[in-house]
Design a protein around this motif. Sequence first.
Motif, short mmCIF file in Angstrom:
data_model
loop_
_atom_site.label_atom_id
_atom_site.label_comp_id
_atom_site.label_asym_id
_atom_site.label_seq_id
_atom_site.Cartn_x
_atom_site.Cartn_y
_atom_site.Cartn_z
N PHE A 8 3.37 -1.40 -6.07
CA PHE A 8 2.69 -0.46 -5.19
C PHE A 8 1.24 -0.30 -5.63
O PHE A 8 0.96 -0.17 -6.83
CB PHE A 8 3.40 0.89 -5.19
N VAL A 9 0.33 -0.36 -4.64
CA VAL A 9 -1.09 -0.21 -4.94
C VAL A 9 -1.64 0.98 -4.17
O VAL A 9 -1.03 1.47 -3.21
CB VAL A 9 -1.89 -1.49 -4.57
N LYS A 10 -2.79 1.46 -4.58
CA LYS A 10 -3.42 2.62 -3.96
C LYS A 10 -3.62 2.38 -2.46
O LYS A 10 -4.08 1.32 -2.05
CB LYS A 10 -4.77 2.90 -4.63
N ASP A 11 -3.25 3.39 -1.67
CA ASP A 11 -3.37 3.25 -0.22
C ASP A 11 -4.83 3.09 0.18
O ASP A 11 -5.73 3.63 -0.47
CB ASP A 11 -2.78 4.48 0.48
N TYR A 55 0.83 -1.21 0.00
CA TYR A 55 0.00 0.00 0.00
C TYR A 55 0.86 1.26 0.00
O TYR A 55 1.89 1.34 0.68
CB TYR A 55 -0.88 0.04 1.25
N GLY A 56 0.40 2.28 -0.76
CA GLY A 56 1.03 3.59 -0.74
C GLY A 56 2.49 3.53 -1.08
O GLY A 56 2.90 2.96 -2.10
N ASN A 57 3.32 4.13 -0.21
CA ASN A 57 4.78 4.13 -0.45
C ASN A 57 5.52 3.10 0.39
O ASN A 57 6.76 3.08 0.40
CB ASN A 57 5.35 5.53 -0.19
N GLY A 58 4.77 2.27 1.13
CA GLY A 58 5.39 1.20 1.89
C GLY A 58 6.04 1.62 3.19
O GLY A 58 6.75 0.83 3.82
N GLN A 59 5.80 2.86 3.64
CA GLN A 59 6.47 3.37 4.83
C GLN A 59 5.63 3.26 6.10
O GLN A 59 6.05 3.75 7.16
CB GLN A 59 6.90 4.83 4.60
#
Length: 356
Positions: free
Chosen positions: A286-289, A216-220
């Motif tokens: 990466f997929v939409k958060d 999800y998102g940027n993985g952070q």
Amino acid sequence: MILVTGGAGFIGGNFVLQWFAGEHNEPLVNVDKLTYAGNLDTLSSISERDDYFFEKVDIADEAEIKRIIAQYQPRAIVHFAAESHVDRSITDPGAFVRTNVVGTFNLLEQARHYWNDLPEPQKSEFRFLHVSTDEVYGTLETNDPAFCETTPYQPNSPYSASKAGSDMLVRAYYHTYGFPVVTTNCSNNYGPYQFPEKLIPVVILNALAGKPLPIYGNGQNIRDWLYVGDHCAAIRLALANGRLGETYVVGGINEKTNMEVVHSICTILDEVRPRDAGSYAEQITFVKDRPGHDARYAINPEKIQTELGFKPAHTFETGLRETVLWYLNNNEWITRVQTGEYTQWVDQHYAQARGV
């Protein structure tokens, strides 16, 4: 006799297996609705024991829960049963309210009536242990102090809101009725027998299947990872020695970003089951958060360490390696748990997340 709800699920199933693998010689009854995430294959090794009993029952079913408690007369209830997947709670919040709030209320109410009629010393010795999540506390910024037992509740998803509601009911039953409860709030669990909709098993199985590894998102986003066997040990300690009416937060002291977790899995797989060419990390997508995605969870377990002597036996590195190897060596369990319902949901959900 102890009564366990949700004992065919991930954490509950591990608890039941460890109960019989340890020094306990006490019978156990497992009450589970067997939703998509409940899997009796997890318990196949103990299913024929004379001191193990299974009841396929919804905890929201008042008559059945009343019957079970009267029939088995437990000296303790360990309550795992819950809808627990955040993504599913976003698309179907009603199911989470029904199980996590209404189901917990029904279990509390039937257990309270049973407890009221117990003679001494059974009444004083009875315990109701409620297993909850750190997600009820909301989200943390990078430099915020970790969650502790006095952190205010700020749930951000239908799942965490429903668990917060169940926690409040448990608290109220102690303060209103003197009902002997103990609550634990744990960080993200991982380990054997986890249903493959959560991050770690999804990444392991998708990697092996040559599929995208969705982040999800940027993985952070940061989570505190707790090996399920360590969590079960903490629950046993809280059940045996926890102070009535108290809450104990349980964590692994292993804060990792989702990106770090995925890369760690890929590194282990590259070593023990290498691809024909390149690293599994090449499959990261990466997929939409998701809506309301909490940035960080962290646990300060000082209270359970000091009062009950809890200490995780696994580091994240040792626990993750054990987990990856378990999934590599248990293809039959994986195949049987991946029903059509689960596969259809994953395909639909991640297609939407990618904007397909």
